[in-house]
Enzyme design. Sequence first.
Site, PDB file in Angstrom:
ATOM      1  N   LYS A  13      25.392 -35.695 -19.981  1.00 54.33           N
ATOM      2  CA  LYS A  13      23.659 -34.707 -21.095  1.00 54.33           C
ATOM      3  C   LYS A  13      24.077 -34.822 -23.028  1.00 54.33           C
ATOM      4  CE  LYS A  13      24.407 -30.704 -20.054  1.00 54.33           C
ATOM      5  NZ  LYS A  13      26.048 -30.190 -18.720  1.00 54.33           N
ATOM      6  N   ARG A  88      22.055 -22.281 -18.249  1.00 55.93           N
ATOM      7  CA  ARG A  88      22.429 -22.328 -17.130  1.00 55.93           C
ATOM      8  C   ARG A  88      22.165 -21.230 -16.076  1.00 55.93           C
ATOM      9  NH1 ARG A  88      26.209 -24.952 -20.563  1.00 55.93           N
ATOM     10  NH2 ARG A  88      28.363 -25.684 -19.441  1.00 55.93           N
ATOM     11  N   ARG A 169      34.822 -25.300 -13.344  1.00 61.29           N
ATOM     12  CA  ARG A 169      34.034 -25.884 -13.917  1.00 61.29           C
ATOM     13  C   ARG A 169      32.718 -25.823 -13.763  1.00 61.29           C
ATOM     14  NH1 ARG A 169      34.367 -28.573 -18.868  1.00 61.29           N
ATOM     15  NH2 ARG A 169      32.625 -29.125 -19.533  1.00 61.29           N
TER      16      ARG A 169
HETATM   17  P1  AMP Z   1      29.289 -27.060 -22.663  1.00 61.56           P
HETATM   18  O1  AMP Z   1      29.483 -27.852 -23.702  1.00 61.56           O
HETATM   19  O2  AMP Z   1      27.488 -27.397 -22.080  1.00 61.56           O
HETATM   20  O3  AMP Z   1      29.824 -28.162 -20.981  1.00 61.56           O
HETATM   21  O4  AMP Z   1      29.512 -25.662 -22.844  1.00 61.56           O
HETATM   22  C1  AMP Z   1      30.867 -25.530 -23.118  1.00 61.56           C
HETATM   23  C2  AMP Z   1      31.567 -24.280 -22.584  1.00 61.56           C
HETATM   24  O5  AMP Z   1      30.300 -23.647 -23.189  1.00 61.56           O
HETATM   25  C3  AMP Z   1      30.516 -23.664 -21.301  1.00 61.56           C
HETATM   26  O6  AMP Z   1      31.917 -23.581 -20.031  1.00 61.56           O
HETATM   27  C4  AMP Z   1      30.880 -21.957 -21.566  1.00 61.56           C
HETATM   28  O7  AMP Z   1      31.745 -21.393 -21.494  1.00 61.56           O
HETATM   29  C5  AMP Z   1      29.854 -21.826 -22.862  1.00 61.56           C
HETATM   30  N1  AMP Z   1      28.434 -21.741 -22.251  1.00 61.56           N
HETATM   31  C6  AMP Z   1      27.817 -23.534 -22.809  1.00 61.56           C
HETATM   32  N2  AMP Z   1      26.588 -23.036 -22.715  1.00 61.56           N
HETATM   33  C7  AMP Z   1      25.912 -21.732 -22.221  1.00 61.56           C
HETATM   34  C8  AMP Z   1      25.391 -20.803 -21.577  1.00 61.56           C
HETATM   35  N3  AMP Z   1      24.359 -21.678 -21.473  1.00 61.56           N
HETATM   36  N4  AMP Z   1      25.360 -19.827 -20.773  1.00 61.56           N
HETATM   37  C9  AMP Z   1      26.678 -19.112 -20.898  1.00 61.56           C
HETATM   38  N5  AMP Z   1      27.787 -20.096 -21.238  1.00 61.56           N
HETATM   39  C10 AMP Z   1      27.063 -20.812 -21.836  1.00 61.56           C
END
Ligand code: AMP
Length: 229
Positions: A13, A88, A169
């Site tokens: 993404k 999410r 995750r």
């Molecule tokens: P990402 O970089 O998108 O993989 O996000 C890393 C981490 O940030 C995730 O595993 C969650 O712990 C937190 N996170 C990011 N976006 C969200 C969201 N929309 N809702 C809840 N937690 C989030």
Amino acid sequence: MHLVMFGAPGSGKGIQCQFLWESRRLPHYSTGDMLRRHVAEGTSLGHVAQEIMSRGDLLPDGLMSDLVADAIAGAGAASGFVLDGFPRTVAQAETLDAVLATTGRRLDAVMNLKMPTYALVRRLVQRRVCARCGRVYNLALAPELSSCVDDSAALVRRPDDQPEAIRHRLDVYLRETAPLLTFYGRRGQVIKIDGSRPIDQVRERILRELDSLERSRATRRTPGQSEDE
Ligand code: AMP
């Protein structure tokens, strides 16, 4: 154009959002990047986020919705954006609708980068990020690289790219996030993209979909009507 770049962790993404900025100047908002900045700056949100993120759990919906609502209320997002990592959960998607509705906007499409689980795990295990600027690399594509090409800082593994956190995750994605495909699918807003293709091919496909969305928006507008109406 108001888009969501959707997909499991590791589906690409972030890099595709970066391409959309480079080719179409569509601003992108990554909630993961926003949180990592808070962690790096040691803010109170960063303190809350750090442990939750390294476990691979989700932060509370209310907190994330406030963060995104602030970001997309800014002038930079006025004529469109692409969201990465948000929504999410169904609750976050409902908040997004409500926030957009306050300014008479609505989501145009959800680009779903689909990939088999084994390929996601392989990408996440091989992912490294620049410790300074956060630029993302994949060891499979650049095995000899040990520092960032932009600022020469060391490449490190994200704490949540450890094998146990990766498994967690992916479980969280299936349980909390994948149901959004039904939520948006019912509205006919999901565009399915094969995320396991080489990144350039995924990029071309996304740009073609974007062109066709723009064409269908233009034909829905009556002659003489401006884009803002
Ligand atoms: P990402 O970089 O998108 O993989 O996000 C890393 C981490 O940030 C995730 O595993 C969650 O712990 C937190 N996170 C990011 N976006 C969200 C969201 N929309 N809702 C809840 N937690 C989030």
